[in-house]
Design a protein around this motif. Structure first.
Motif, PDB file in Angstrom:
ATOM      1  N   ALA A 142       0.829  -1.201   0.000  1.00  0.00           N
ATOM      2  CA  ALA A 142       0.000   0.000   0.000  1.00  0.00           C
ATOM      3  C   ALA A 142       0.866   1.255   0.000  1.00  0.00           C
ATOM      4  N   LEU A 143       2.087   1.111   0.443  1.00  0.00           N
ATOM      5  CA  LEU A 143       3.000   2.251   0.505  1.00  0.00           C
ATOM      6  C   LEU A 143       4.362   1.709   0.115  1.00  0.00           C
ATOM      7  N   SER A 144       5.106   2.508  -0.635  1.00  0.00           N
ATOM      8  CA  SER A 144       6.443   2.047  -1.007  1.00  0.00           C
ATOM      9  C   SER A 144       7.259   1.714   0.226  1.00  0.00           C
ATOM     10  N   HIS A 145       8.015   0.660   0.136  1.00  0.00           N
ATOM     11  CA  HIS A 145       9.046   0.428   1.135  1.00  0.00           C
ATOM     12  C   HIS A 145      10.298   1.171   0.670  1.00  0.00           C
ATOM     13  N   TYR A 146      11.436   0.685   1.016  1.00  0.00           N
ATOM     14  CA  TYR A 146      12.669   1.361   0.632  1.00  0.00           C
ATOM     15  C   TYR A 146      13.803   0.357   0.737  1.00  0.00           C
ATOM     16  N   ILE A 147      14.880   0.674   0.054  1.00  0.00           N
ATOM     17  CA  ILE A 147      16.128  -0.046   0.243  1.00  0.00           C
ATOM     18  C   ILE A 147      17.224   1.003   0.373  1.00  0.00           C
ATOM     19  N   PHE A 148      18.386   0.564   0.757  1.00  0.00           N
ATOM     20  CA  PHE A 148      19.518   1.480   0.902  1.00  0.00           C
ATOM     21  C   PHE A 148      20.425   1.240  -0.291  1.00  0.00           C
ATOM     22  N   HIS A 149      20.390   2.176  -1.233  1.00  0.00           N
ATOM     23  CA  HIS A 149      20.966   1.915  -2.553  1.00  0.00           C
ATOM     24  C   HIS A 149      22.109   2.839  -2.922  1.00  0.00           C
ATOM     25  N   GLN A 150      22.348   3.882  -2.119  1.00  0.00           N
ATOM     26  CA  GLN A 150      23.438   4.792  -2.455  1.00  0.00           C
ATOM     27  C   GLN A 150      24.446   4.831  -1.322  1.00  0.00           C
ATOM     28  N   PHE A 151      25.713   4.636  -1.681  1.00  0.00           N
ATOM     29  CA  PHE A 151      26.790   4.639  -0.702  1.00  0.00           C
ATOM     30  C   PHE A 151      27.369   6.047  -0.612  1.00  0.00           C
ATOM     31  N   LEU A 152      27.765   6.398   0.585  1.00  0.00           N
ATOM     32  CA  LEU A 152      28.346   7.718   0.841  1.00  0.00           C
ATOM     33  C   LEU A 152      29.740   7.523   1.421  1.00  0.00           C
ATOM     34  N   HIS A 153      30.680   8.348   0.964  1.00  0.00           N
ATOM     35  CA  HIS A 153      32.030   8.320   1.523  1.00  0.00           C
ATOM     36  C   HIS A 153      32.489   9.752   1.716  1.00  0.00           C
ATOM     37  N   ASN A 154      32.756  10.133   2.942  1.00  0.00           N
ATOM     38  CA  ASN A 154      33.087  11.521   3.298  1.00  0.00           C
ATOM     39  C   ASN A 154      32.065  12.467   2.663  1.00  0.00           C
ATOM     40  N   ASP A 208      37.452   7.173   8.232  1.00  0.00           N
ATOM     41  CA  ASP A 208      36.589   7.886   7.287  1.00  0.00           C
ATOM     42  C   ASP A 208      35.116   7.741   7.679  1.00  0.00           C
ATOM     43  N   THR A 209      34.320   8.689   7.179  1.00  0.00           N
ATOM     44  CA  THR A 209      32.870   8.612   7.331  1.00  0.00           C
ATOM     45  C   THR A 209      32.271   7.937   6.109  1.00  0.00           C
ATOM     46  N   VAL A 210      31.388   6.993   6.344  1.00  0.00           N
ATOM     47  CA  VAL A 210      30.646   6.353   5.256  1.00  0.00           C
ATOM     48  C   VAL A 210      29.165   6.383   5.608  1.00  0.00           C
ATOM     49  N   GLY A 211      28.319   6.046   4.633  1.00  0.00           N
ATOM     50  CA  GLY A 211      26.895   6.058   4.918  1.00  0.00           C
ATOM     51  C   GLY A 211      26.101   5.379   3.822  1.00  0.00           C
ATOM     52  N   PHE A 212      24.825   5.196   4.106  1.00  0.00           N
ATOM     53  CA  PHE A 212      23.898   4.552   3.179  1.00  0.00           C
ATOM     54  C   PHE A 212      22.650   5.415   3.085  1.00  0.00           C
ATOM     55  N   LYS A 213      22.216   5.674   1.848  1.00  0.00           N
ATOM     56  CA  LYS A 213      21.041   6.526   1.624  1.00  0.00           C
ATOM     57  C   LYS A 213      19.881   5.676   1.117  1.00  0.00           C
ATOM     58  N   PRO A 214      18.691   5.855   1.700  1.00  0.00           N
ATOM     59  CA  PRO A 214      17.531   5.069   1.254  1.00  0.00           C
ATOM     60  C   PRO A 214      16.905   5.633  -0.015  1.00  0.00           C
ATOM     61  N   THR A 215      16.117   4.784  -0.685  1.00  0.00           N
ATOM     62  CA  THR A 215      15.398   5.199  -1.890  1.00  0.00           C
ATOM     63  C   THR A 215      14.204   6.093  -1.565  1.00  0.00           C
ATOM     64  N   ALA A 273      14.760  10.755   5.007  1.00  0.00           N
ATOM     65  CA  ALA A 273      15.313  10.263   3.738  1.00  0.00           C
ATOM     66  C   ALA A 273      16.813  10.520   3.653  1.00  0.00           C
ATOM     67  N   ASP A 274      17.379  11.186   4.624  1.00  0.00           N
ATOM     68  CA  ASP A 274      18.811  11.507   4.609  1.00  0.00           C
ATOM     69  C   ASP A 274      19.648  10.243   4.754  1.00  0.00           C
ATOM     70  N   PRO A 275      20.899  10.298   4.269  1.00  0.00           N
ATOM     71  CA  PRO A 275      21.778   9.155   4.506  1.00  0.00           C
ATOM     72  C   PRO A 275      22.029   8.968   6.000  1.00  0.00           C
ATOM     73  N   LEU A 276      22.229   7.711   6.386  1.00  0.00           N
ATOM     74  CA  LEU A 276      22.685   7.420   7.745  1.00  0.00           C
ATOM     75  C   LEU A 276      24.197   7.242   7.670  1.00  0.00           C
ATOM     76  N   LEU A 315      30.762  -4.515   3.883  1.00  0.00           N
ATOM     77  CA  LEU A 315      30.233  -3.573   4.868  1.00  0.00           C
ATOM     78  C   LEU A 315      28.714  -3.666   4.794  1.00  0.00           C
ATOM     79  N   ARG A 316      28.138  -4.209   5.839  1.00  0.00           N
ATOM     80  CA  ARG A 316      26.704  -4.504   5.823  1.00  0.00           C
ATOM     81  C   ARG A 316      25.951  -3.467   6.643  1.00  0.00           C
ATOM     82  N   PHE A 317      25.040  -2.782   5.990  1.00  0.00           N
ATOM     83  CA  PHE A 317      24.153  -1.844   6.671  1.00  0.00           C
ATOM     84  C   PHE A 317      22.808  -2.533   6.854  1.00  0.00           C
ATOM     85  N   GLU A 318      22.194  -2.328   8.004  1.00  0.00           N
ATOM     86  CA  GLU A 318      20.918  -3.003   8.264  1.00  0.00           C
ATOM     87  C   GLU A 318      19.962  -2.085   9.011  1.00  0.00           C
TER      88      GLU A 318
END
Ligand code: CU
Length: 243
Positions: free
Chosen positions: A17-29, A77-84, A141-144, A159-162
Protein backbone atom coordinates in the motif's frame (compact mmCIF):
# COMPACT_ATOMS: atom_id res chain seq x y z
CA UNK A 1 -2.81 13.12 18.93
CA UNK A 2 -4.20 13.26 15.41
CA UNK A 3 -0.72 13.03 13.93
CA UNK A 4 0.09 10.14 16.21
CA UNK A 5 -3.02 8.27 15.04
CA UNK A 6 -2.20 8.98 11.39
CA UNK A 7 1.31 7.65 11.75
CA UNK A 8 0.14 4.45 13.40
CA UNK A 9 -2.36 3.98 10.61
CA UNK A 10 0.30 4.44 7.95
CA UNK A 11 2.67 1.99 9.62
CA UNK A 12 -0.15 -0.52 9.85
CA UNK A 13 -1.02 -0.50 6.14
CA UNK A 14 -0.70 -3.84 4.34
CA UNK A 15 2.46 -4.38 2.34
CA UNK A 16 2.29 -2.81 -1.07
CA UNK A 17 0.00 0.00 0.00
CA UNK A 18 3.00 2.25 0.50
CA UNK A 19 6.44 2.05 -1.01
CA UNK A 20 9.05 0.43 1.13
CA UNK A 21 12.67 1.36 0.63
CA UNK A 22 16.13 -0.05 0.24
CA UNK A 23 19.52 1.48 0.90
CA UNK A 24 20.97 1.91 -2.55
CA UNK A 25 23.44 4.79 -2.46
CA UNK A 26 26.79 4.64 -0.70
CA UNK A 27 28.35 7.72 0.84
CA UNK A 28 32.03 8.32 1.52
CA UNK A 29 33.09 11.52 3.30
CA UNK A 30 31.46 14.28 1.18
CA UNK A 31 30.55 12.12 -1.83
CA UNK A 32 27.27 10.31 -2.47
CA UNK A 33 27.62 7.75 -5.26
CA UNK A 34 25.07 6.72 -7.87
CA UNK A 35 22.71 3.84 -6.99
CA UNK A 36 24.49 0.50 -6.47
CA UNK A 37 27.93 1.85 -7.15
CA UNK A 38 29.89 -0.07 -4.48
CA UNK A 39 26.63 -1.56 -3.12
CA UNK A 40 25.49 -5.02 -4.19
CA UNK A 41 22.35 -4.82 -6.31
CA UNK A 42 19.05 -5.28 -4.52
CA UNK A 43 16.24 -6.30 -6.86
CA UNK A 44 13.20 -5.06 -4.94
CA UNK A 45 12.18 -2.81 -2.09
CA UNK A 46 10.23 -5.61 -0.43
CA UNK A 47 11.45 -6.14 3.13
CA UNK A 48 12.91 -9.43 4.31
CA UNK A 49 11.70 -11.51 7.23
CA UNK A 50 13.53 -14.00 9.40
CA UNK A 51 12.18 -16.78 7.17
CA UNK A 52 14.25 -15.38 4.28
CA UNK A 53 17.30 -17.03 5.89
CA UNK A 54 20.60 -16.33 4.09
CA UNK A 55 19.13 -13.44 2.14
CA UNK A 56 19.27 -11.47 5.39
CA UNK A 57 23.04 -11.23 4.89
CA UNK A 58 23.13 -8.98 1.84
CA UNK A 59 19.55 -8.88 0.52
CA UNK A 60 18.47 -11.52 -2.01
CA UNK A 61 20.73 -11.72 -5.07
CA UNK A 62 23.22 -9.51 -3.28
CA UNK A 63 24.20 -12.46 -1.15
CA UNK A 64 26.14 -13.89 -4.07
CA UNK A 65 27.82 -10.67 -5.00
CA UNK A 66 27.38 -8.93 -8.31
CA UNK A 67 29.01 -5.58 -7.89
CA UNK A 68 32.62 -5.60 -9.02
CA UNK A 69 33.33 -2.13 -7.66
CA UNK A 70 35.40 -1.87 -4.52
CA UNK A 71 35.83 1.51 -2.87
CA UNK A 72 39.16 2.16 -1.17
CA UNK A 73 38.69 4.03 2.09
CA UNK A 74 40.78 4.81 5.16
CA UNK A 75 40.04 3.79 8.73
CA UNK A 76 38.44 6.79 10.43
CA UNK A 77 36.59 7.89 7.29
CA UNK A 78 32.87 8.61 7.33
CA UNK A 79 30.65 6.35 5.26
CA UNK A 80 26.89 6.06 4.92
CA UNK A 81 23.90 4.55 3.18
CA UNK A 82 21.04 6.53 1.62
CA UNK A 83 17.53 5.07 1.25
CA UNK A 84 15.40 5.20 -1.89
CA UNK A 85 12.49 6.67 0.01
CA UNK A 86 11.92 8.24 3.39
CA UNK A 87 12.16 5.73 6.18
CA UNK A 88 8.68 5.45 7.59
CA UNK A 89 9.13 2.35 9.74
CA UNK A 90 10.45 2.83 13.27
CA UNK A 91 13.37 0.60 14.05
CA UNK A 92 17.03 0.04 14.74
CA UNK A 93 20.04 0.64 12.50
CA UNK A 94 23.42 -1.07 12.53
CA UNK A 95 26.56 -1.49 10.43
CA UNK A 96 28.84 -4.53 10.36
CA UNK A 97 32.14 -5.49 8.75
CA UNK A 98 33.15 -8.98 7.62
CA UNK A 99 36.65 -9.57 6.25
CA UNK A 100 36.79 -11.43 2.94
CA UNK A 101 38.06 -14.87 3.94
CA UNK A 102 41.05 -16.60 2.32
CA UNK A 103 40.12 -18.29 -0.94
CA UNK A 104 37.27 -15.87 -1.63
CA UNK A 105 37.08 -12.64 -3.58
CA UNK A 106 35.01 -9.74 -2.40
CA UNK A 107 32.61 -10.43 -5.28
CA UNK A 108 32.02 -14.10 -4.55
CA UNK A 109 32.06 -13.91 -0.76
CA UNK A 110 28.51 -14.76 0.36
CA UNK A 111 28.81 -13.08 3.75
CA UNK A 112 28.48 -16.41 5.57
CA UNK A 113 31.47 -15.68 7.81
CA UNK A 114 31.88 -13.63 10.97
CA UNK A 115 30.66 -10.06 11.26
CA UNK A 116 31.52 -7.45 13.88
CA UNK A 117 29.34 -4.45 14.56
CA UNK A 118 30.90 -1.02 14.14
CA UNK A 119 27.87 1.24 14.70
CA UNK A 120 24.27 1.16 15.83
CA UNK A 121 21.43 3.59 16.35
CA UNK A 122 18.16 2.95 18.14
CA UNK A 123 16.06 5.83 19.31
CA UNK A 124 17.03 9.41 19.95
CA UNK A 125 18.06 9.90 23.57
CA UNK A 126 15.94 11.22 26.39
CA UNK A 127 12.86 9.37 25.26
CA UNK A 128 9.76 9.95 27.31
CA UNK A 129 6.27 8.54 26.94
CA UNK A 130 5.20 11.96 25.70
CA UNK A 131 7.79 12.20 22.91
CA UNK A 132 6.50 12.71 19.41
CA UNK A 133 7.44 9.80 17.18
CA UNK A 134 9.52 11.97 14.91
CA UNK A 135 11.63 12.83 17.93
CA UNK A 136 11.93 9.21 19.01
CA UNK A 137 12.73 7.27 15.84
CA UNK A 138 14.98 8.26 13.03
CA UNK A 139 12.53 8.60 10.12
CA UNK A 140 14.18 10.57 7.35
CA UNK A 141 15.31 10.26 3.74
CA UNK A 142 18.81 11.51 4.61
CA UNK A 143 21.78 9.16 4.51
CA UNK A 144 22.69 7.42 7.74
CA UNK A 145 26.37 8.00 8.36
CA UNK A 146 28.96 6.55 10.69
CA UNK A 147 32.72 6.18 11.02
CA UNK A 148 34.94 3.26 10.11
CA UNK A 149 36.71 2.62 13.44
CA UNK A 150 40.29 3.86 13.45
CA UNK A 151 41.48 0.49 14.80
CA UNK A 152 39.98 -1.50 11.89
CA UNK A 153 42.55 -3.97 10.53
CA UNK A 154 43.39 -3.17 6.90
CA UNK A 155 41.87 -5.37 4.22
CA UNK A 156 38.86 -6.02 2.02
CA UNK A 157 35.48 -6.20 3.69
CA UNK A 158 31.81 -6.53 3.09
CA UNK A 159 30.23 -3.57 4.87
CA UNK A 160 26.70 -4.50 5.82
CA UNK A 161 24.15 -1.84 6.67
CA UNK A 162 20.92 -3.00 8.26
CA UNK A 163 17.66 -1.39 9.22
CA UNK A 164 15.41 -3.60 11.38
CA UNK A 165 11.86 -2.26 11.24
CA UNK A 166 9.91 -3.02 14.39
CA UNK A 167 6.41 -1.72 13.69
CA UNK A 168 5.02 -5.28 13.37
CA UNK A 169 7.54 -6.91 15.70
CA UNK A 170 5.12 -7.64 18.51
CA UNK A 171 4.76 -11.11 16.98
CA UNK A 172 7.46 -13.61 16.09
CA UNK A 173 8.46 -13.16 12.45
CA UNK A 174 7.08 -9.63 12.29
CA UNK A 175 10.39 -7.75 12.24
CA UNK A 176 11.37 -6.50 8.76
CA UNK A 177 14.98 -6.44 7.59
CA UNK A 178 16.40 -3.95 5.10
CA UNK A 179 20.06 -4.92 4.58
CA UNK A 180 22.55 -3.69 1.97
CA UNK A 181 26.20 -4.66 1.53
CA UNK A 182 28.96 -2.42 0.19
CA UNK A 183 32.41 -3.49 -1.04
CA UNK A 184 35.25 -1.63 0.66
CA UNK A 185 38.99 -1.96 1.04
CA UNK A 186 40.12 -0.37 4.29
CA UNK A 187 43.58 1.19 4.40
CA UNK A 188 45.15 1.72 7.80
CA UNK A 189 48.80 2.74 7.65
CA UNK A 190 49.19 3.12 11.38
CA UNK A 191 47.54 -0.15 12.29
CA UNK A 192 49.34 -2.54 14.63
CA UNK A 193 47.91 -5.90 15.56
CA UNK A 194 46.90 -6.33 19.17
CA UNK A 195 46.70 -10.06 18.62
CA UNK A 196 42.92 -9.84 19.01
CA UNK A 197 40.39 -9.97 16.21
CA UNK A 198 37.52 -7.46 16.28
CA UNK A 199 34.51 -8.80 18.14
CA UNK A 200 32.18 -9.99 19.46
CA UNK A 201 31.22 -11.46 16.12
CA UNK A 202 27.93 -12.80 14.81
CA UNK A 203 26.71 -14.72 11.79
CA UNK A 204 23.55 -14.10 9.82
CA UNK A 205 20.80 -15.14 9.83
CA UNK A 206 21.74 -17.15 12.94
CA UNK A 207 22.23 -14.13 15.19
CA UNK A 208 18.79 -12.72 14.43
CA UNK A 209 17.12 -16.12 14.62
CA UNK A 210 18.44 -16.42 18.15
CA UNK A 211 17.38 -12.97 19.36
CA UNK A 212 15.39 -13.31 22.50
CA UNK A 213 12.25 -11.43 23.38
CA UNK A 214 12.96 -7.74 23.68
CA UNK A 215 15.24 -7.58 20.67
CA UNK A 216 13.24 -8.75 17.66
CA UNK A 217 9.93 -9.78 19.19
CA UNK A 218 9.21 -6.44 20.62
CA UNK A 219 6.12 -4.26 20.96
CA UNK A 220 7.29 -0.74 20.20
CA UNK A 221 3.80 0.58 20.89
CA UNK A 222 4.35 -0.25 24.53
CA UNK A 223 6.29 2.69 25.85
CA UNK A 224 7.92 0.59 28.51
CA UNK A 225 9.55 -1.48 25.75
CA UNK A 226 10.58 1.64 23.86
CA UNK A 227 12.41 2.71 26.97
CA UNK A 228 14.28 -0.58 26.86
CA UNK A 229 15.35 -0.04 23.27
CA UNK A 230 16.51 3.42 24.23
CA UNK A 231 18.70 1.83 26.86
CA UNK A 232 20.50 -0.06 24.08
CA UNK A 233 18.70 -3.37 23.96
CA UNK A 234 19.62 -3.56 20.30
CA UNK A 235 19.39 -6.39 17.77
CA UNK A 236 22.70 -8.12 17.07
CA UNK A 237 25.91 -8.21 19.11
CA UNK A 238 27.58 -5.40 21.03
CA UNK A 239 29.47 -2.77 19.05
CA UNK A 240 33.19 -3.56 18.80
CA UNK A 241 35.06 -1.40 21.28
CA UNK A 242 37.97 -0.89 18.89
CA UNK A 243 40.51 -2.92 20.83
CU1 CU B 1 7.77 -0.63 4.22
Amino acid sequence: MQLYTAIIFMWSLPQGALSHYIFHQFLHNDTIFTPFKYIRPVPAETPLHITDKNDIRCNRAGANGQSTNVLTITAGDTVGFKPTFWIHHPGAYAAYLSAVPPGKTISNYAGDGDWFKIWEFGTYPNLTAESAYQQTWRLLADPLTFQIPTATPPGKYLLRFEHVALHLASQRGGAEFYPSCAHVEVLNAGWKSTGLSPGPTARFPEAHEAEEHGKLVFNIWDFDDVQQLNSRKMPGPQVWDGR
